[in-house]
Design an enzyme around this catalytic site. Structure first.
Site, mmCIF file in Angstrom:
data_model
loop_
_atom_site.group_PDB
_atom_site.id
_atom_site.type_symbol
_atom_site.label_atom_id
_atom_site.label_comp_id
_atom_site.label_asym_id
_atom_site.label_seq_id
_atom_site.Cartn_x
_atom_site.Cartn_y
_atom_site.Cartn_z
ATOM 1 N N ARG A 1 0.849 -1.200 0.000
ATOM 2 C CA ARG A 1 0.000 0.000 0.000
ATOM 3 C C ARG A 1 0.882 1.246 0.000
ATOM 4 O O ARG A 1 2.069 1.179 0.285
ATOM 5 C CB ARG A 1 -0.898 0.021 1.249
ATOM 6 C CG ARG A 1 -2.006 -1.004 1.219
ATOM 7 C CD ARG A 1 -2.743 -1.053 2.530
ATOM 8 N NE ARG A 1 -1.935 -1.595 3.598
ATOM 9 C CZ ARG A 1 -2.315 -1.678 4.887
ATOM 10 N NH1 ARG A 1 -3.507 -1.251 5.242
ATOM 11 N NH2 ARG A 1 -1.513 -2.187 5.785
ATOM 12 N N HIS B 1 0.140 1.691 16.178
ATOM 13 C CA HIS B 1 -0.040 0.523 17.058
ATOM 14 C C HIS B 1 1.055 0.450 18.121
ATOM 15 O O HIS B 1 1.693 -0.583 18.313
ATOM 16 C CB HIS B 1 -0.091 -0.771 16.233
ATOM 17 C CG HIS B 1 -1.293 -0.847 15.339
ATOM 18 N ND1 HIS B 1 -2.565 -1.010 15.820
ATOM 19 C CD2 HIS B 1 -1.422 -0.738 13.996
ATOM 20 C CE1 HIS B 1 -3.435 -1.015 14.815
ATOM 21 N NE2 HIS B 1 -2.764 -0.843 13.700
ATOM 22 N N GLU C 1 -5.080 4.695 13.979
ATOM 23 C CA GLU C 1 -5.996 3.778 14.683
ATOM 24 C C GLU C 1 -6.647 4.385 15.914
ATOM 25 O O GLU C 1 -7.592 3.800 16.449
ATOM 26 C CB GLU C 1 -5.278 2.468 15.057
ATOM 27 C CG GLU C 1 -4.229 2.577 16.160
ATOM 28 C CD GLU C 1 -2.857 3.000 15.641
ATOM 29 O OE1 GLU C 1 -2.730 3.343 14.458
ATOM 30 O OE2 GLU C 1 -1.907 2.983 16.455
ATOM 31 N N LYS D 1 2.327 2.141 7.317
ATOM 32 C CA LYS D 1 2.739 1.344 8.485
ATOM 33 C C LYS D 1 3.653 2.145 9.404
ATOM 34 O O LYS D 1 4.240 3.153 9.019
ATOM 35 C CB LYS D 1 3.487 0.084 8.024
ATOM 36 C CG LYS D 1 2.649 -0.872 7.207
ATOM 37 C CD LYS D 1 1.382 -1.304 7.917
ATOM 38 C CE LYS D 1 1.629 -2.302 9.020
ATOM 39 N NZ LYS D 1 0.335 -2.770 9.599
ATOM 40 N N TYR E 1 -0.445 4.539 10.666
ATOM 41 C CA TYR E 1 -0.781 3.526 11.676
ATOM 42 C C TYR E 1 0.443 3.358 12.566
ATOM 43 O O TYR E 1 1.562 3.175 12.046
ATOM 44 C CB TYR E 1 -1.082 2.167 11.023
ATOM 45 C CG TYR E 1 -2.428 2.061 10.348
ATOM 46 C CD1 TYR E 1 -3.606 2.218 11.068
ATOM 47 C CD2 TYR E 1 -2.530 1.774 8.997
ATOM 48 C CE1 TYR E 1 -4.850 2.105 10.438
ATOM 49 C CE2 TYR E 1 -3.768 1.663 8.361
ATOM 50 C CZ TYR E 1 -4.926 1.835 9.098
ATOM 51 O OH TYR E 1 -6.146 1.723 8.490
ATOM 52 N N ASP F 1 -5.773 -10.803 14.454
ATOM 53 C CA ASP F 1 -4.893 -9.711 14.904
ATOM 54 C C ASP F 1 -5.152 -9.339 16.359
ATOM 55 O O ASP F 1 -4.361 -8.633 16.973
ATOM 56 C CB ASP F 1 -5.018 -8.483 13.986
ATOM 57 C CG ASP F 1 -6.420 -7.909 13.962
ATOM 58 O OD1 ASP F 1 -7.375 -8.614 14.331
ATOM 59 O OD2 ASP F 1 -6.558 -6.733 13.589
HETATM 60 P P1 NAD Z 1 -16.606 -4.305 15.112
HETATM 61 O O1 NAD Z 1 -16.470 -3.707 16.469
HETATM 62 O O2 NAD Z 1 -17.210 -3.485 14.022
HETATM 63 O O3 NAD Z 1 -17.473 -5.650 15.210
HETATM 64 C C1 NAD Z 1 -17.245 -6.629 16.184
HETATM 65 C C2 NAD Z 1 -18.546 -7.348 16.429
HETATM 66 O O4 NAD Z 1 -18.258 -8.451 17.310
HETATM 67 C C3 NAD Z 1 -19.608 -6.490 17.123
HETATM 68 O O5 NAD Z 1 -20.813 -6.515 16.389
HETATM 69 C C4 NAD Z 1 -19.754 -7.161 18.486
HETATM 70 O O6 NAD Z 1 -21.060 -7.066 19.017
HETATM 71 C C5 NAD Z 1 -19.388 -8.588 18.136
HETATM 72 N N1 NAD Z 1 -19.055 -9.436 19.281
HETATM 73 C C6 NAD Z 1 -18.392 -9.125 20.424
HETATM 74 N N2 NAD Z 1 -18.325 -10.194 21.225
HETATM 75 C C7 NAD Z 1 -18.955 -11.220 20.589
HETATM 76 C C8 NAD Z 1 -19.225 -12.573 20.902
HETATM 77 N N3 NAD Z 1 -18.850 -13.095 22.051
HETATM 78 N N4 NAD Z 1 -19.895 -13.326 19.990
HETATM 79 C C9 NAD Z 1 -20.281 -12.801 18.810
HETATM 80 N N5 NAD Z 1 -20.063 -11.512 18.460
HETATM 81 C C10 NAD Z 1 -19.415 -10.739 19.341
HETATM 82 O O7 NAD Z 1 -15.137 -4.810 14.702
HETATM 83 P P2 NAD Z 1 -14.615 -5.070 13.207
HETATM 84 O O8 NAD Z 1 -14.108 -3.785 12.632
HETATM 85 O O9 NAD Z 1 -15.656 -5.835 12.475
HETATM 86 O O10 NAD Z 1 -13.323 -5.973 13.479
HETATM 87 C C11 NAD Z 1 -13.430 -7.350 13.807
HETATM 88 C C12 NAD Z 1 -12.031 -7.938 13.962
HETATM 89 O O11 NAD Z 1 -11.364 -7.984 12.705
HETATM 90 C C13 NAD Z 1 -11.088 -7.108 14.855
HETATM 91 O O12 NAD Z 1 -10.328 -7.970 15.644
HETATM 92 C C14 NAD Z 1 -10.216 -6.380 13.880
HETATM 93 O O13 NAD Z 1 -8.983 -5.986 14.452
HETATM 94 C C15 NAD Z 1 -10.049 -7.471 12.865
HETATM 95 N N6 NAD Z 1 -9.478 -7.070 11.564
HETATM 96 C C16 NAD Z 1 -8.546 -7.916 11.036
HETATM 97 C C17 NAD Z 1 -8.000 -7.666 9.808
HETATM 98 C C18 NAD Z 1 -7.034 -8.663 9.227
HETATM 99 O O14 NAD Z 1 -6.374 -8.345 8.240
HETATM 100 N N7 NAD Z 1 -6.926 -9.862 9.766
HETATM 101 C C19 NAD Z 1 -8.355 -6.524 9.086
HETATM 102 C C20 NAD Z 1 -9.307 -5.662 9.636
HETATM 103 C C21 NAD Z 1 -9.877 -5.954 10.884
#
Ligand code: NAD
Length: 360
Positions: A15, A94, A116, A73, A92, A268
């Site tokens: 990126r 972190h 973030e 980054k 970012y 993550d």
């Molecule tokens: P978000 O806050 O928009 O959504 C999280 C959802 O999880 C909420 O609706 C919440 O109510 C729900 N939740 C909480 N506890 C729960 C449980 N016990 N059972 C079921 N649902 C539950 O967050 P997001 O932006 O959707 O991010 C989700 C994850 O993805 C985060 O950990 C974020 O860091 C990660 N992420 C990873 C990457 C990657 O490249 N791997 C990229 C972007 C985001």
């Protein structure tokens, strides 16, 4: 102001922090933009496009010498030498997970504004959500690919065909990642069940998707029942600031169908599947108990062109404010002020200070 855009040097980071369109917006307001040669190539953006937009091409030291440096980054050790007191860095960071970088930022007295932690009054994180949107839309695509026999999957088409049922996709968490995964999985013709603990969110999803998805309360029993039926599980939960809960236990994985796939986007934050660990784009999957696990922690890196534009769409308004007003932008904008992590050798973000037991 002089604005610098260095090339990202982190492994497989393709990126770039500014598009030619962003450069044009900055130069039109009278700013000088210094772009490191080749900075956009990983996203398919050529030096010529940046020049045509008004940028001046330079080397790494030239881009880092600007008053405001915009990156994707966090600075890597090779870049610490560029940090200095009169530099405003927007990227970012972190920091809570990076003690060495935090020390380098404090020692250099650089002003660090982290994407973030920029936060709107409703609590949302506008510079994190574009990457959640990308990862959410990528997850069913990645899952569909790994359900193919050659990738170790069950050899199933997500949407089935007339006369053959579609795959069962189970999405844990219906937030930003979750809703984007739902859109793509539904679009591909899968049967989709979403489990969340937030009733208002499930009401919303039920309203938006009508009869095309099933929503379920995320209890241990419901998770177990659905995971056993699933062909593809997508982990998308988040408890802000905390480690993700292990909703899918090792025992549940052992009861899943042979060749089913888990894409744990929440990896993550430690992942919501007990058996997940972070993997890379070079080797994204591994198999435990016959279940293909995908745990890439920077999924948007797979689609840098889309990710670059998605990121810059959201960062540009803030970048323009910082370029126009410098530190005054932080005084005037509450969301940007929340983004401030380091200033004059002091931590200015409570969560980072708490992580290291440092004053704030
Ligand atoms: P978000 O806050 O928009 O959504 C999280 C959802 O999880 C909420 O609706 C919440 O109510 C729900 N939740 C909480 N506890 C729960 C449980 N016990 N059972 C079921 N649902 C539950 O967050 P997001 O932006 O959707 O991010 C989700 C994850 O993805 C985060 O950990 C974020 O860091 C990660 N992420 C990873 C990457 C990657 O490249 N791997 C990229 C972007 C985001």
């Amino acid at each position: 102001m002089i604005v610098g855009v260095p090339r990202e040097i982190k492994s497989w980071e393709n990126r770039v922090a500014m598009t030619p369109g962003g450069v044009e917006a900055l130069t039109r307001r009278g700013h000088t933009v210094l772009v490191e040669r080749g900075a956009g190539l990983g996203s398919g953006l050529t030096d010529e496009e940046y020049e045509a937009a008004g940028a001046t091409l330079t080397d790494a030291a030239g881009a880092w010498g600007a008053q405001l440096v915009i990156k994707v980054k966090e600075p890597l050790p090779e870049e610490y030498k560029y940090l200095r007191e009169d530099l405003l860095l927007f990227t970012y960071l972190h920091l809570a997970a990076a003690r060495d970088l935090t020390d380098a930022m404090l020692a250099s007295k650089v002003t660090g504004v982290a994407y973030e932690t920029v936060q709107l009054p409703d609590g949302s994180l506008p510079l994190l959500s574009p990457m959640s949107e990308v990862a959410g839309r990528l997850a069913p695509q990645v899952g569909a690919h790994h359900l193919e026999k050659r990738q170790g999957g069950r050899g199933m088409l997500l949407g089935g065909v007339p006369g053959v049922p579609p795959a069962e996709v189970v999405i844990l968490g219906g937030g930003v990642v979750g809703i984007n995964s739902i859109k793509i999985a539904v679009g591909l013709g899968a049967r989709v069940t979403v489990l969340d603990i937030n009733h208002a969110r499930m009401q919303y999803l039920d309203d938006v998707f009508g009869g095309r998805i099933v929503t379920m309360n995320s209890t241990e029993a419901n998770v177990r029942e659905m995971v056993m039926k699933a062909d593809l599980v997508i982990g998308a939960v988040l408890i802000p600031g905390a480690k993700a809960p292990h909703l899918v236990t090792r025992g549940m994985i052992a009861q899943m169908k042979e060749g089913s796939v888990v894409v744990d986007v929440a990896v993550d934050q430690g992942g919501c599947v007990e058996t997940i660990y972070a993997t890379t784009h070079d080797k994204p999957t591994y198999v435990i108990d016959g279940v293909v696990h995908y745990g890439v922690a920077n999924m948007p890196g797979a689609v840098p062109r889309t990710s670059t534009f998605a990121l810059v769409n959201q960062t540009l308004p803030y970048a323009l404010k910082l370029a126009d007003k410098g530190l005054d932008a932080l005084r005037e904008s509450a969301p940007l002020r929340l983004g401030l992590n380091t200033f004059g050798g002091t931590l200015t973000c409570q969560a980072v200070a708490e992580a290291f037991d440092l004053p704030c």
